[in-house]
Enzyme design. Sequence first.
Site, short mmCIF file in Angstrom:
data_model
loop_
_atom_site.label_atom_id
_atom_site.label_comp_id
_atom_site.label_asym_id
_atom_site.label_seq_id
_atom_site.Cartn_x
_atom_site.Cartn_y
_atom_site.Cartn_z
N LYS A 183 0.71 -1.69 -0.24
CA LYS A 183 0.53 0.06 -0.03
C LYS A 183 1.07 1.30 0.26
O LYS A 183 1.69 1.32 0.98
CB LYS A 183 -0.78 -0.03 1.50
CG LYS A 183 -1.65 1.56 1.19
CD LYS A 183 -2.61 1.67 2.90
CE LYS A 183 -3.09 3.24 2.44
NZ LYS A 183 -3.30 3.29 3.71
N GLY B 256 -8.01 9.58 10.49
CA GLY B 256 -8.05 9.50 11.52
C GLY B 256 -9.31 10.15 12.21
O GLY B 256 -9.19 10.99 13.19
N ALA C 106 -10.02 5.77 5.00
CA ALA C 106 -9.58 6.69 5.51
C ALA C 106 -11.24 7.36 6.14
O ALA C 106 -11.40 8.09 4.46
CB ALA C 106 -8.58 7.79 4.80
N GLY C 107 -11.46 7.84 6.37
CA GLY C 107 -12.62 8.15 7.05
C GLY C 107 -13.82 8.15 7.41
O GLY C 107 -14.15 8.63 8.10
N ASN D 57 -9.14 1.94 10.73
CA ASN D 57 -7.77 1.62 11.64
C ASN D 57 -8.94 2.84 12.88
O ASN D 57 -9.28 1.58 13.78
CB ASN D 57 -6.44 2.08 10.69
CG ASN D 57 -5.70 1.43 11.79
OD1 ASN D 57 -5.94 1.39 13.12
ND2 ASN D 57 -4.59 1.83 11.68
N THR D 58 -8.42 3.73 12.88
CA THR D 58 -9.72 4.47 13.82
C THR D 58 -10.04 4.21 14.27
O THR D 58 -10.74 3.71 15.84
CB THR D 58 -8.90 6.11 13.38
OG1 THR D 58 -7.48 6.19 13.61
CG2 THR D 58 -9.16 6.95 15.49
#
Lengths: 69, 69, 69, 69, 258, 258, 258, 258
Positions: free
Chosen positions: F101, F162, F188-189, F210-211
């Site tokens: 990635k 994040g 993301a988001g 992830n977050t």
Amino acid sequence: MSEISVTVNGESRTAPPGLSLSGFLEHLGLDPRKVAVERNLEIAPRSQYDAIRIEPDDRIEIVHFVGGG
Amino acid sequence: MSEISVTVNGESRTAPPGLSLSGFLEHLGLDPRKVAVERNLEIAPRSQYDAIRIEPDDRIEIVHFVGGG
Amino acid sequence: MSEISVTVNGESRTAPPGLSLSGFLEHLGLDPRKVAVERNLEIAPRSQYDAIRIEPDDRIEIVHFVGGG
Amino acid sequence: MSEISVTVNGESRTAPPGLSLSGFLEHLGLDPRKVAVERNLEIAPRSQYDAIRIEPDDRIEIVHFVGGG
Amino acid sequence: MTHDAPLKVAGRDLSSRLIIGTGKYETYEQNARALEASGAEMITVAVRRVNLSDPDKPRLVDFIDPEKYVFLPNTAGCFTGEDAVRTLRLAREAGGWKLVKLEVLSDPKHLYPDMAETLRATEMLIKEGFEVMVYCSDDPVYAKKLEEAGACAIMPLGAPIGSGLGIQNPVNIRLIIEEAKVPVIVDAGVGTASDAAIAMELGCDGVLMNTAIAEAKDPILMASAMKHAVIAGRQAYLAGRMAKKTYADPSSPLAGLI
Amino acid sequence: MTHDAPLKVAGRDLSSRLIIGTGKYETYEQNARALEASGAEMITVAVRRVNLSDPDKPRLVDFIDPEKYVFLPNTAGCFTGEDAVRTLRLAREAGGWKLVKLEVLSDPKHLYPDMAETLRATEMLIKEGFEVMVYCSDDPVYAKKLEEAGACAIMPLGAPIGSGLGIQNPVNIRLIIEEAKVPVIVDAGVGTASDAAIAMELGCDGVLMNTAIAEAKDPILMASAMKHAVIAGRQAYLAGRMAKKTYADPSSPLAGLI
Amino acid sequence: MTHDAPLKVAGRDLSSRLIIGTGKYETYEQNARALEASGAEMITVAVRRVNLSDPDKPRLVDFIDPEKYVFLPNTAGCFTGEDAVRTLRLAREAGGWKLVKLEVLSDPKHLYPDMAETLRATEMLIKEGFEVMVYCSDDPVYAKKLEEAGACAIMPLGAPIGSGLGIQNPVNIRLIIEEAKVPVIVDAGVGTASDAAIAMELGCDGVLMNTAIAEAKDPILMASAMKHAVIAGRQAYLAGRMAKKTYADPSSPLAGLI
Amino acid sequence: MTHDAPLKVAGRDLSSRLIIGTGKYETYEQNARALEASGAEMITVAVRRVNLSDPDKPRLVDFIDPEKYVFLPNTAGCFTGEDAVRTLRLAREAGGWKLVKLEVLSDPKHLYPDMAETLRATEMLIKEGFEVMVYCSDDPVYAKKLEEAGACAIMPLGAPIGSGLGIQNPVNIRLIIEEAKVPVIVDAGVGTASDAAIAMELGCDGVLMNTAIAEAKDPILMASAMKHAVIAGRQAYLAGRMAKKTYADPSSPLAGLI
């Protein structure tokens, strides 16, 4: 002759006996043209301020307009 | 002896005189265990189907469950 | 003496020989003050319209402002 | 014979002279199967760990996988 | 990992928080397959006159077993408390169930409930011993009145019935949930899976839908999508979402870069 | 019921369309449990210097087995193509994997990719034989350039890394999906389950987060929520949602009322 | 260019469609300047006991002239019809006006109206000859009942009083407007200029706000912003907006490119 | 009351923060009237071949006076830097102006800019002495590159040209504004008045629109709506909006109730 006691805006107050509503407002330092008065749950029309006599134990509400949303 | 006429689900129908509600449902080809019946604005309890007699001019509603949201 | 052929805005056109750019614009019925001209991929400054001569096979673009977002 | 000094992950370290990369990793207490090594900006293939000798002033990066998004 | 208690309505435990309607399907057979795919245990049903001219046409109960699923008779089409009570008395006789869904409608244009009449009907039904789940507006004041009247579930609409517009007013749904001691189930308005997830993330106890499944191009697959969406939204609510941030926050460590 | 094909990235079949990061967890042990609950088969990992002073501290690979999960090394923290290539060469040596990635960042404030540099790095990596999944902006023009350069997956951001703000620009994601022939994975988001469902309903092939999981109050339960949300959104997309309507549309039949 | 008729409430023409409250200002002087900047002709005022201990403290009417502006006495703080009637009788005596704003509240947490009590109070006031503008929920069914009871304006809330969250449910506001024959004025919820524009674009006849102006860092400038926002939204509604498109559509001609 | 400075672009003061396009109007006469109603001082214009077959057909400049308005020649229809430079050289010769609007497009489907080519063209034009206002994506990284290359205004798109979808990604617009030292002007995407107000409330320095006015049912009235919307949004931004609250907050005093 002794003062009479009335309730105004929830506070108990005394006043000279025999006062008209006009006189009573004056006694409180209020301008009659800028307030509205309820006496014993009845509206007191401005036209009657001179005629209305304050009686002992009267429950009086005196209101005016304030800022509000 | 001549047939009697009743209103079922808003339609007028005829039936042999002296029928019980059970008999009437059978006459209509309906399975009593799958419907509910109101007779003249009163619920007809399933336990009474044999006892209840259909009278001339009875107003009968026969309903069941259908798909709905 | 025979006319010369040039390309104007992608269309082939003929013109009298020896014309200046001013004359050529006039020949096309265009107001020199309201257009801009590119000759063979080079800007033709308005100040040079009289000096510039139209040559055979010139590729000329004549543009102006139109409504646009 | 005196120790040689190298830079590992940005820190300067000393090591016995003549060590192979395998020996050096062992010297550092690292399991060769769980890291990757760059020596002087070149990848050191795992198959070469025994053959590669650590030289004075080598710049060595030893990395592994950590949690990341 | 937190574990979730089952949804409890009028003393009944339901392992699925998804309730589906049984209208608008092409066939009862399709309806039954969608129901199975949805994992729902409770379905709404309507009470209608039998068809005298054709007594043998397919019946809902021949495809969906009342022993296996909780049937929730509704009063769709009723515009007064009296209509609703009469309809549900018949439903009780037909099914033998006291648990019902009340809806008292007003204008067919939006099919919103008439809340004054809905409250009156709720009181009538409770007096007759029904357990009443109530379709209502998203007005928190009336939601409270319904609960005080004895409703066993508050079912505010997310958007007009059959519109598929999604939850229009999350603020009101949230206010209702904060005050309610009985289950709050969003009824109507869900159009796709994320709408159901959003409803559950607000803290609803369940979601009731019909058109979103029945009018999907593939109702069976959408039923499965809704099963997962309700679980997803519920678990996200219980898990406690991350805080929103105005700027970025890296997921990989900043230290140890080569 | 339509059946879904597995997500295929660079010839690899993934049965789960959810990819999760491994940053920000309290412990690798918690991370491993969240991974199991999420059902994900692919995880992103960072490449960092070993800790020389404490070589025995816990290692990611001792908790998550590279034989069991697809490790996707990322270039988080790289700001140039050269950094990214150097990092991924080490990753390839460490893991023996060509699938990576790429992210080439710009300003730490928003952690958005520098798209010019990202495209350049993509070309460098493909020349070196890597299979490159690329974190990118939601600009459909650059998404196309990346695909033309040989990226094996386009990974547009939904919102800043994040931030948990959810998909900010569904129009752009939709435009990217309409043009792409390789998988489009929102990266993301996502902040909560419905965000993931919305991404999938747009037609994305997968979601990377992830977050949203690691910073939930209960990461294990949120991981499960995300598993269901991605399935829900995917199935809803395949099922084909109902049309939105401006007015109501009853779910129960109008005929046969008593 | 279409020309707009003035807003007509109870036979009174108002050239401005913005109505502002007079609470929460630092001083009556600031209040008066904000009023001037807003261009509003109608203001809401509260009725309260005079301060007996200090009869000479500044009075609203010394700063805002009842001859110049339409004073709209409200019943803020009333929780029953009786309170409201008693308050407005005093207001009528104090000002000599019959035009009043009714609000009958429920829970202070959200300050939503109790619609059952609000309808009852509306009927009481109309029987006494008042002209009643009614603060109400956004329930289209109750909006209709209020109109049938004789309300001269329907004032649905956009969001909780003082929340500044903006119009939460445009669908309901739209449904109310479509049915109403009296003016519909969004009351409460506006937080910034675009919120007011959005309300007017929905087809509202006016907007009433207080906190959005009084609690702005610069109330005078925000008052001016709101003046323009209400005009903008109204004109956009009358002008008829362009259709939304899924794809681009060039604004410059495609022909004639060099 | 805070006073606003005029918008300054390339040393030029503009009293209006609204810039309008001149495409898609029924006639130049209508266009001129809309322009007057909008209060705009700057308009975009396209450069196209004269019509040789009909040299006398109406000309833009016969209806809109270049002495009275700032003409901003654009490169609509250009797909390479070379096209753009060639077009703008002609524009400079035709009008004598150095201030231009650059747009280098990619796919006609969305008319998004090709940012790599846009940046290259910006550099070419600045080398030739042009003052370049640049239509760009909402990518904050490229916005910064354009500013560093010398662009005198950054013009991110709010949504696809002519779509009227409104600002799709307020987060990106906000990030661009926070970093920019030159004016940020939202270009494209506005559909109605509130969209323009929202753009300005984000802190944009101006808004450029065409279709929203030209395709309104009444373009003249919509032009006026946009004038007010831009002022409203700007003033609201400068005034500083109230904080949003989760619960209600009364506007009338709680004390002094009868």
